[in-house]
Design a protein around this motif. Structure first.
Motif, PDB file in Angstrom:
ATOM      1  N   ASP A 102       1.115  -0.844   0.055  1.00  9.63           N
ATOM      2  CA  ASP A 102       0.255   0.277   0.141  1.00  9.63           C
ATOM      3  C   ASP A 102       1.102   1.264  -0.362  1.00  9.63           C
ATOM      4  OD1 ASP A 102      -2.131   1.579   0.344  1.00  9.63           O
ATOM      5  OD2 ASP A 102      -2.379   1.414   2.526  1.00  9.63           O
ATOM      6  N   GLY A 103       1.347   1.204  -0.734  1.00 12.82           N
ATOM      7  CA  GLY A 103       2.213   2.906  -1.083  1.00 12.82           C
ATOM      8  C   GLY A 103       3.400   2.491  -1.419  1.00 12.82           C
ATOM      9  N   ASN A 104       4.354   3.347  -0.188  1.00  3.01           N
ATOM     10  CA  ASN A 104       5.413   2.879   0.249  1.00  3.01           C
ATOM     11  C   ASN A 104       5.335   1.975   1.144  1.00  3.01           C
ATOM     12  OD1 ASN A 104       7.390   3.772  -1.768  1.00  3.01           O
ATOM     13  ND2 ASN A 104       6.653   6.413  -0.900  1.00  3.01           N
ATOM     14  N   THR A 105       4.392   1.379   2.326  1.00  2.00           N
ATOM     15  CA  THR A 105       4.296   0.333   3.003  1.00  2.00           C
ATOM     16  C   THR A 105       4.236  -1.031   2.280  1.00  2.00           C
ATOM     17  OG1 THR A 105       2.973   2.155   4.322  1.00  2.00           O
ATOM     18  CG2 THR A 105       3.026  -0.468   5.653  1.00  2.00           C
ATOM     19  N   VAL A 132      12.187   3.107   2.127  1.00  2.00           N
ATOM     20  CA  VAL A 132      12.201   4.769   2.505  1.00  2.00           C
ATOM     21  C   VAL A 132      13.400   4.999   1.761  1.00  2.00           C
ATOM     22  CG1 VAL A 132      11.134   5.331   4.544  1.00  2.00           C
ATOM     23  CG2 VAL A 132      13.491   4.058   4.232  1.00  2.00           C
ATOM     24  N   GLU A 133      14.046   5.881   1.241  1.00  2.00           N
ATOM     25  CA  GLU A 133      15.533   6.007   0.417  1.00  2.00           C
ATOM     26  C   GLU A 133      15.934   7.205   1.469  1.00  2.00           C
ATOM     27  OE1 GLU A 133      16.810   7.791  -3.388  1.00  2.00           O
ATOM     28  OE2 GLU A 133      15.196   7.466  -3.185  1.00  2.00           O
ATOM     29  N   ILE A 134      17.266   5.914   1.687  1.00  2.00           N
ATOM     30  CA  ILE A 134      18.160   6.982   2.144  1.00  2.00           C
ATOM     31  C   ILE A 134      20.138   6.878   1.851  1.00  2.00           C
ATOM     32  CG2 ILE A 134      19.560   7.384   4.900  1.00  2.00           C
ATOM     33  CD1 ILE A 134      17.095   5.443   5.968  1.00  2.00           C
ATOM     34  N   SER A 135      20.597   8.416   1.485  1.00  2.00           N
ATOM     35  CA  SER A 135      21.713   8.641   0.439  1.00  2.00           C
ATOM     36  C   SER A 135      21.922   7.399  -0.326  1.00  2.00           C
ATOM     37  CB  SER A 135      22.828   8.009   1.623  1.00  2.00           C
ATOM     38  OG  SER A 135      22.813   8.912   2.902  1.00  2.00           O
ATOM     39  N   GLY A 136      20.620   7.719  -1.264  1.00  2.00           N
ATOM     40  CA  GLY A 136      20.927   6.848  -2.267  1.00  2.00           C
ATOM     41  C   GLY A 136      20.449   5.039  -1.620  1.00  2.00           C
ATOM     42  N   HIS A 137      20.397   4.783  -1.295  1.00  2.00           N
ATOM     43  CA  HIS A 137      20.089   3.036  -0.914  1.00  2.00           C
ATOM     44  C   HIS A 137      17.966   3.173  -0.515  1.00  2.00           C
ATOM     45  CE1 HIS A 137      24.243   2.167  -0.746  1.00  2.00           C
ATOM     46  NE2 HIS A 137      24.208   3.745   0.294  1.00  2.00           N
ATOM     47  N   ILE A 138      17.459   2.342  -1.384  1.00  2.00           N
ATOM     48  CA  ILE A 138      16.011   1.874  -1.267  1.00  2.00           C
ATOM     49  C   ILE A 138      16.427   0.751   0.430  1.00  2.00           C
ATOM     50  CG2 ILE A 138      14.694   0.252  -1.330  1.00  2.00           C
ATOM     51  CD1 ILE A 138      14.394   2.805  -3.272  1.00  2.00           C
ATOM     52  N   VAL A 139      15.782   1.105   1.236  1.00  2.00           N
ATOM     53  CA  VAL A 139      15.753   0.185   2.902  1.00  2.00           C
ATOM     54  C   VAL A 139      14.114   0.049   2.779  1.00  2.00           C
ATOM     55  CG1 VAL A 139      16.718   0.349   4.793  1.00  2.00           C
ATOM     56  CG2 VAL A 139      17.680   2.385   3.081  1.00  2.00           C
ATOM     57  N   LEU A 146      11.657   3.289  11.397  1.00  2.00           N
ATOM     58  CA  LEU A 146      11.309   4.529  11.132  1.00  2.00           C
ATOM     59  C   LEU A 146      11.056   5.673  11.657  1.00  2.00           C
ATOM     60  CD1 LEU A 146       9.840   5.658   8.355  1.00  2.00           C
ATOM     61  CD2 LEU A 146       7.478   4.753   8.527  1.00  2.00           C
ATOM     62  N   ALA A 147      10.497   5.094  12.991  1.00  2.00           N
ATOM     63  CA  ALA A 147      10.142   6.015  14.045  1.00  2.00           C
ATOM     64  C   ALA A 147      11.212   6.401  13.915  1.00  2.00           C
ATOM     65  CB  ALA A 147       9.643   5.463  15.101  1.00  2.00           C
ATOM     66  N   ARG A 148      12.925   6.113  14.221  1.00  5.37           N
ATOM     67  CA  ARG A 148      14.108   6.781  14.531  1.00  5.37           C
ATOM     68  C   ARG A 148      14.748   7.934  13.606  1.00  5.37           C
ATOM     69  NH1 ARG A 148      17.086   3.759  18.408  1.00  5.37           N
ATOM     70  NH2 ARG A 148      19.075   4.809  17.526  1.00  5.37           N
ATOM     71  N   HIS A 149      14.244   6.833  12.464  1.00  2.00           N
ATOM     72  CA  HIS A 149      14.420   7.651  10.744  1.00  2.00           C
ATOM     73  C   HIS A 149      13.791   9.100  11.481  1.00  2.00           C
ATOM     74  CE1 HIS A 149      15.814   8.589   7.228  1.00  2.00           C
ATOM     75  NE2 HIS A 149      14.938   8.873   6.218  1.00  2.00           N
ATOM     76  N   ARG A 150      12.857   8.941  11.130  1.00  2.17           N
ATOM     77  CA  ARG A 150      11.755  10.832  11.524  1.00  2.17           C
ATOM     78  C   ARG A 150      12.286  11.188  12.412  1.00  2.17           C
ATOM     79  NH1 ARG A 150       5.778   8.455   9.600  1.00  2.17           N
ATOM     80  NH2 ARG A 150       6.020   7.818   7.300  1.00  2.17           N
ATOM     81  N   LYS A 151      13.004  10.807  13.098  1.00  2.00           N
ATOM     82  CA  LYS A 151      13.260  11.285  14.616  1.00  2.00           C
ATOM     83  C   LYS A 151      15.110  12.529  14.302  1.00  2.00           C
ATOM     84  CE  LYS A 151      10.063   9.876  17.822  1.00  2.00           C
ATOM     85  NZ  LYS A 151      10.283   8.320  19.145  1.00  2.00           N
ATOM     86  N   GLY A 152      15.705  11.913  13.643  1.00  2.00           N
ATOM     87  CA  GLY A 152      16.685  11.761  13.191  1.00  2.00           C
ATOM     88  C   GLY A 152      17.953  10.862  13.294  1.00  2.00           C
ATOM     89  N   MET A 153      17.408  10.093  13.934  1.00  2.00           N
ATOM     90  CA  MET A 153      18.141   8.904  15.021  1.00  2.00           C
ATOM     91  C   MET A 153      19.199   8.667  14.346  1.00  2.00           C
ATOM     92  SD  MET A 153      15.688   8.611  17.806  1.00  2.00           S
ATOM     93  CE  MET A 153      17.124   7.613  19.285  1.00  2.00           C
ATOM     94  N   GLY A 159      15.617  -4.179  12.420  1.00  2.00           N
ATOM     95  CA  GLY A 159      14.499  -3.873  11.838  1.00  2.00           C
ATOM     96  C   GLY A 159      14.956  -2.683  10.577  1.00  2.00           C
ATOM     97  N   VAL A 160      16.612  -2.887   9.795  1.00  2.00           N
ATOM     98  CA  VAL A 160      16.637  -2.360   8.475  1.00  2.00           C
ATOM     99  C   VAL A 160      16.689  -3.816   7.843  1.00  2.00           C
ATOM    100  CG1 VAL A 160      18.274  -0.568   7.451  1.00  2.00           C
ATOM    101  CG2 VAL A 160      17.790  -0.649   9.732  1.00  2.00           C
ATOM    102  N   LEU A 161      16.782  -3.797   6.690  1.00  2.00           N
ATOM    103  CA  LEU A 161      16.920  -3.869   5.369  1.00  2.00           C
ATOM    104  C   LEU A 161      17.059  -3.003   4.485  1.00  2.00           C
ATOM    105  CD1 LEU A 161      13.859  -7.138   5.927  1.00  2.00           C
ATOM    106  CD2 LEU A 161      16.661  -7.043   6.951  1.00  2.00           C
ATOM    107  N   ILE A 162      18.301  -3.568   3.612  1.00  2.00           N
ATOM    108  CA  ILE A 162      19.426  -2.697   2.581  1.00  2.00           C
ATOM    109  C   ILE A 162      19.291  -3.454   1.721  1.00  2.00           C
ATOM    110  CG2 ILE A 162      20.920  -1.229   1.907  1.00  2.00           C
ATOM    111  CD1 ILE A 162      21.158  -0.614   4.304  1.00  2.00           C
TER     112      ILE A 162
END
Length: 195
Positions: A102-105, A132-139, A146-153, A159-162
């Motif tokens: 569903d979209g990006n989920t 999400v895309e982080i530094s050119g990588h699809i993750v 995702l909550a950590r990422h959105r808070k800039g942490m 919980g991360v698959l690249i």
């Protein structure tokens, strides 16, 4: 097909409107014919996603998604952990099925069980990943990551698959070892100079 496989298949297709192309009886009611259509988001999700090296031997995941050429996106996944599975464990190491998007989920249904002397106990769950895309990588990130990422942490690994840059087009990544990148690649700028 055994009961566990049937249970998993039913879970994987719950709420999904796609049907098997080789069985016209599965076409929606009122449809005169059923024509197989590729999943519209298949190419977006296609690839092999791996856990990062920082998770070490504690937890390792390889997830391969096909391009949805059958009308739904299929997956194969291999998980391993530092603690070995019980001899009576069912379906903990290699899993397969289809996902819902569903979209990006992405919703990934899994099931496993354990055999006791009194019977079999099954457990099913649906894991949600966010693309999400982080530094050119699809993750793919779990909700916590995702909550950590959105808070800039800084992300820590679980919980991360690249997605691998040269993802294989084969749906079966399980026969060979894959290299697991460091989480640090997500903190380098796209030009590779750091970020």
């Amino acid at each position: 097909m055994n009961r566990i496989q049937l249970f998993f298949l039913a879970l994987a297709f719950a709420g999904q409107s796609s049907a098997f192309a080789d069985d016209p009886s599965t076409a929606p009611l009122g449809a005169d014919t059923y024509e197989l259509q590729p999943h519209p988001d298949g190419e977006k999700w296609k690839g092999t996603y791996v856990s990062v090296s920082e998770t070490g031997k504690l937890h390792s995941t390889v997830l391969s998604l096909d391009n949805g050429f059958l009308g739904y996106i299929c997956y194969k996944m291999r998980r391993s952990a530092a603690l070995p599975d019980s001899e009576d464990a069912i379906g903990n190491g290699k899993l397969n099925g289809s996902v819902l998007v569903d979209g990006n989920t992405l919703y990934l249904p899994t099931a496993h069980g354990i055999k006791y002397s009194t019977g079999i106990e099954l457990m099913a769950m649906v894991q949600r990943y966010n693309r999400v895309e982080i530094s050119g990588h699809i993750v793919l990130l779990t909700d916590d990551s995702l909550a950590r990422h959105r808070k800039g942490m800084r992300l820590t690994g679980p919980g991360v698959l690249i997605r691998q840059a040269n993802s294989v087009t084969s749906i079966d990544p399980l026969g060979s070892e894959v290299s697991r990148p460091s989480i640090n690649i997500l903190y380098q700028s796209v030009d590779g100079k750091g970020g």
